[in-house]
Design a protein around this motif. Sequence first.
Motif, PDB file in Angstrom:
ATOM      1  N   TYR A 163      53.996  29.477  23.122  1.00 47.85           N
ATOM      2  CA  TYR A 163      55.445  29.259  23.184  1.00 47.85           C
ATOM      3  C   TYR A 163      55.934  28.287  22.107  1.00 47.85           C
ATOM      4  CZ  TYR A 163      55.038  31.275  27.912  1.00 47.85           C
ATOM      5  OH  TYR A 163      54.782  32.099  28.987  1.00 47.85           O
ATOM      6  N   HIS A 195      56.386  25.229  22.304  1.00 51.74           N
ATOM      7  CA  HIS A 195      57.484  24.495  22.941  1.00 51.74           C
ATOM      8  C   HIS A 195      57.242  22.992  23.074  1.00 51.74           C
ATOM      9  CE1 HIS A 195      55.602  25.450  27.169  1.00 51.74           C
ATOM     10  NE2 HIS A 195      54.739  25.023  26.297  1.00 51.74           N
ATOM     11  N   LEU A 250      58.125  33.343  16.285  1.00 50.85           N
ATOM     12  CA  LEU A 250      59.011  34.178  17.097  1.00 50.85           C
ATOM     13  C   LEU A 250      58.697  35.669  16.969  1.00 50.85           C
ATOM     14  CD1 LEU A 250      61.656  34.428  18.723  1.00 50.85           C
ATOM     15  CD2 LEU A 250      62.911  34.171  16.594  1.00 50.85           C
ATOM     16  N   PHE A 291      55.382  36.566  18.680  1.00 49.20           N
ATOM     17  CA  PHE A 291      55.537  36.362  20.131  1.00 49.20           C
ATOM     18  C   PHE A 291      56.254  37.543  20.785  1.00 49.20           C
ATOM     19  CE2 PHE A 291      57.814  34.736  23.839  1.00 49.20           C
ATOM     20  CZ  PHE A 291      56.909  33.896  24.451  1.00 49.20           C
ATOM     21  N   ILE A 297      50.775  46.426  21.353  1.00 49.45           N
ATOM     22  CA  ILE A 297      50.448  47.194  22.572  1.00 49.45           C
ATOM     23  C   ILE A 297      50.753  48.674  22.336  1.00 49.45           C
ATOM     24  CG2 ILE A 297      51.156  47.606  24.972  1.00 49.45           C
ATOM     25  CD1 ILE A 297      51.607  44.539  25.177  1.00 49.45           C
ATOM     26  N   TRP A 304      46.710  38.484  38.477  1.00 49.86           N
ATOM     27  CA  TRP A 304      45.885  37.327  38.080  1.00 49.86           C
ATOM     28  C   TRP A 304      46.773  36.158  37.668  1.00 49.86           C
ATOM     29  CZ3 TRP A 304      45.459  36.223  32.581  1.00 49.86           C
ATOM     30  CH2 TRP A 304      44.680  35.098  32.310  1.00 49.86           C
ATOM     31  N   ARG A 305      47.822  36.442  36.919  1.00 48.98           N
ATOM     32  CA  ARG A 305      48.725  35.368  36.483  1.00 48.98           C
ATOM     33  C   ARG A 305      49.460  34.771  37.679  1.00 48.98           C
ATOM     34  NH1 ARG A 305      47.866  32.477  32.409  1.00 48.98           N
ATOM     35  NH2 ARG A 305      50.052  31.976  32.055  1.00 48.98           N
ATOM     36  N   HIS A 316      54.230  29.465  36.801  1.00 43.46           N
ATOM     37  CA  HIS A 316      54.944  30.318  35.849  1.00 43.46           C
ATOM     38  C   HIS A 316      55.508  31.526  36.579  1.00 43.46           C
ATOM     39  CE1 HIS A 316      52.049  28.532  32.718  1.00 43.46           C
ATOM     40  NE2 HIS A 316      53.231  27.982  32.554  1.00 43.46           N
ATOM     41  N   ARG A 324      59.193  34.647  33.230  1.00 46.88           N
ATOM     42  CA  ARG A 324      59.129  33.791  32.041  1.00 46.88           C
ATOM     43  C   ARG A 324      57.680  33.462  31.651  1.00 46.88           C
ATOM     44  NH1 ARG A 324      59.105  28.260  33.671  1.00 46.88           N
ATOM     45  NH2 ARG A 324      59.484  28.045  35.885  1.00 46.88           N
ATOM     46  N   ASP A 325      56.780  34.322  32.078  1.00 45.72           N
ATOM     47  CA  ASP A 325      55.379  34.169  31.686  1.00 45.72           C
ATOM     48  C   ASP A 325      55.061  35.244  30.650  1.00 45.72           C
ATOM     49  OD1 ASP A 325      52.633  33.275  31.814  1.00 45.72           O
ATOM     50  OD2 ASP A 325      52.224  35.119  32.901  1.00 45.72           O
ATOM     51  N   TRP A 326      54.711  34.803  29.457  1.00 46.55           N
ATOM     52  CA  TRP A 326      54.519  35.724  28.328  1.00 46.55           C
ATOM     53  C   TRP A 326      53.462  36.785  28.630  1.00 46.55           C
ATOM     54  CZ3 TRP A 326      50.518  35.876  24.280  1.00 46.55           C
ATOM     55  CH2 TRP A 326      50.873  36.634  23.172  1.00 46.55           C
ATOM     56  N   ILE A 327      52.335  36.345  29.176  1.00 42.68           N
ATOM     57  CA  ILE A 327      51.246  37.292  29.442  1.00 42.68           C
ATOM     58  C   ILE A 327      51.704  38.347  30.450  1.00 42.68           C
ATOM     59  CG2 ILE A 327      48.886  37.526  30.331  1.00 42.68           C
ATOM     60  CD1 ILE A 327      48.362  34.654  29.397  1.00 42.68           C
ATOM     61  N   LEU A 382      54.132  40.839  28.909  1.00 43.54           N
ATOM     62  CA  LEU A 382      53.428  41.822  28.068  1.00 43.54           C
ATOM     63  C   LEU A 382      52.726  42.863  28.942  1.00 43.54           C
ATOM     64  CD1 LEU A 382      51.804  39.709  25.177  1.00 43.54           C
ATOM     65  CD2 LEU A 382      53.904  41.048  25.112  1.00 43.54           C
ATOM     66  N   LEU A 440      63.137  34.056  25.388  1.00 49.77           N
ATOM     67  CA  LEU A 440      62.188  33.168  26.067  1.00 49.77           C
ATOM     68  C   LEU A 440      61.599  32.154  25.079  1.00 49.77           C
ATOM     69  CD1 LEU A 440      60.490  32.553  28.628  1.00 49.77           C
ATOM     70  CD2 LEU A 440      58.859  34.276  27.845  1.00 49.77           C
ATOM     71  N   TYR A 441      61.229  32.646  23.905  1.00 46.99           N
ATOM     72  CA  TYR A 441      60.626  31.772  22.885  1.00 46.99           C
ATOM     73  C   TYR A 441      61.648  30.748  22.399  1.00 46.99           C
ATOM     74  CZ  TYR A 441      58.145  30.403  18.624  1.00 46.99           C
ATOM     75  OH  TYR A 441      57.517  29.693  17.636  1.00 46.99           O
ATOM     76  N   GLY A 451      62.261  27.698  24.493  1.00 43.13           N
ATOM     77  CA  GLY A 451      61.225  26.668  24.446  1.00 43.13           C
ATOM     78  C   GLY A 451      61.165  25.950  23.116  1.00 43.13           C
TER      79      GLY A 451
END
Lengths: 570, 91
Positions: free
Chosen positions: A351, A353, A369, A372, A380, B26-27, B34, B38-41, B44, B74-75, B78
């Motif tokens: 992040y 951050h 950015l 990310f 993917i 899992w997350r 998180h 708002r959790d990147w993993i 995705l 989101l990025y 932060g």
Amino acid sequence: MILGLFWMIVAQASVFLASHVLWRKVRCGEPVLDVVQFLLIRLLLISALVVAAGVTGFLAPLPLGLLGAAGLAVMLATGQHLHVQRAPWPPIGRATLALLILLGVRLLLQVWFYAPFVGDVHAYHLPKVAEWVRAGGFTREMGLDPCVTFPSGFELVETWWVVFLHHDVLIEMAGVEFAVLAFAAVAALARRVGLSPAAAALSGGLYLLTPLFAMQATGCLNDAPAAAVVLSLFALAFARVHPVALLLPLALGTGIKGTVIYALPGIALVAWLQRKEAPLRPSSVRWAFSLAVLAAAIGGYWYFRNWLWFGNPTHPMTKDGFDLGGVHVQAGIQWSSLSRNLLELLGDRIYDHHSSYQADCYREAGWGLVVFSVGMLGLILGAREDRGLRVLGGAFALSLISVFTLVSFDGWYGRFVLFFPAVACIAAARLGERSRPIAALVAAGAVLQFGATLVAADTTGPRMMALMSQPWRQRSAEPWLVKDALPPSEPVAVYSTMRSVSYMYYRADFSRNVVYLRVRNAAEMKEEMARRGVRYVYIDVSSPHRKADVQAMVDAGRLRLLTGQLYRLE
Amino acid sequence: MNSLLKAKVDPRDVAEILAAIGIVLWRIVTSPEHAVWRDWISLLAVYWIVAVVLKEKRALIPVTAVFGAALMGLYLCGHYPHAVEFLRTVR
């Protein structure tokens, strides 16, 4: 300075033409890959010249310039220059061209206005360069920092850019050389996965905008050069070049940073997965092998030297790693490092951050950015749709895992995997090529990253501005630490036990003598300074005992604190 | 409905969706602090499911653009306060 500039131009022209001669003998015939090979040969020749001059004591403008002039004369007399042709300009589109021009201009402005500003650079990367340039050859004295004996392949290229002028105003050009290499390698990979010339150029441009790479390219750190070499290896392996052509970047990279070796499993995987593709042979395998041998000699020089000096090729690393002021540098595989590094990177540091972008990426990934967002989505999607991206994504991931298994969990490990964002940049450009809204997102991300990477945040904004606003002849980080307390002509001693941030004391023109003291206490320090005729001393000792020792000397009026950590013997 | 039942399900798609669901779970279990949104993993992984479900459909690219914009937001939340604060001091 003018004469130095003249010799530099002569030597640069000679290296360019010699690189072209050798490149014609080993090129594989694929346009972008040919650029990668040319740049690698150029860097190899520069490194070889500096090592040869350093070992023989001819590391000075005149010998290097005369050698360059002689080489140039021979090559011109034999008509080698007639083979240099202007390559056709690829159709990369106006927007990408504008981005690349902006990036190029910004890099050159940063080269001009920056002076080295990162702590590690002042502590152990550049003091050795200063000692070499002052002595006109390689020296045993390289500073007090425990890391000074690390491989110094990148420092060879930095030396090349300072030795002629006897001034470090162009030292960041070494990083720019590797930035160009990284750009070409990423573009070569992108072309191989089927992207158009415009999208391939955009991939390379986006990678140069990756915040950590952008910060490092002109930050005098060697992680970006190491990443550029890893990307070259990926590009060559993915195109299935003859294995002997891989040896040059492998050996060169090993001489820059050991972490290049850590990334090899992914490169081996690419080579294996591409084994059914049509192979690319160099024009002459024999010449490619000869260059690989030269690269092995240059890359292996540091390990051989360390073996001679310390009996350990990887000194100060032992089989147990080594400790550096509370930071443990790991040796060998540790699975716990893999899980901690991976989870922290993907769950938190990605992040960015915690702070603005820094060249040493403390507690941040610095992937930025675009990677990310669109980059990872594109990866993917690309991995599902396209075999090439699937192969690359898997191989880059394997290299990342391999590196994370071999490096300790600390505040800075993210820079060892700086090669990884490249595959996401390729994926982002691929997506952008397919959809206008996504292209707009990529463009917006690129603009924001361009703005946010204008100035590195390794130190405060006012300090960076003060650095850049100095006249170029004096530009250095010295005023940050000593203000006006140290007269320009006075030598300075360094008494430190762990880190010794000393490069700035040499001054931009390497005019000051810096004396490193290997003493046990303040009394010995005073004695040694008196013996060597030095009045000023930079003190950075960590143990309470040594600190008390110094304070006692100050209390007794024999030593006076001037500013920060600079003292004067009274 | 009938056509859906008759449609051939690619086992690879099923495996991918199960893997992505596994990542989200899992997350949720390991990082409850998180939120998924708002959790990147996790985001995705959700996108991975979407990419499998919408494969070869025209909606995939617009949905990708929406995900991309959301991740950018989101990025930016932060990082950019730090960047702006730093750049303000560079005068």
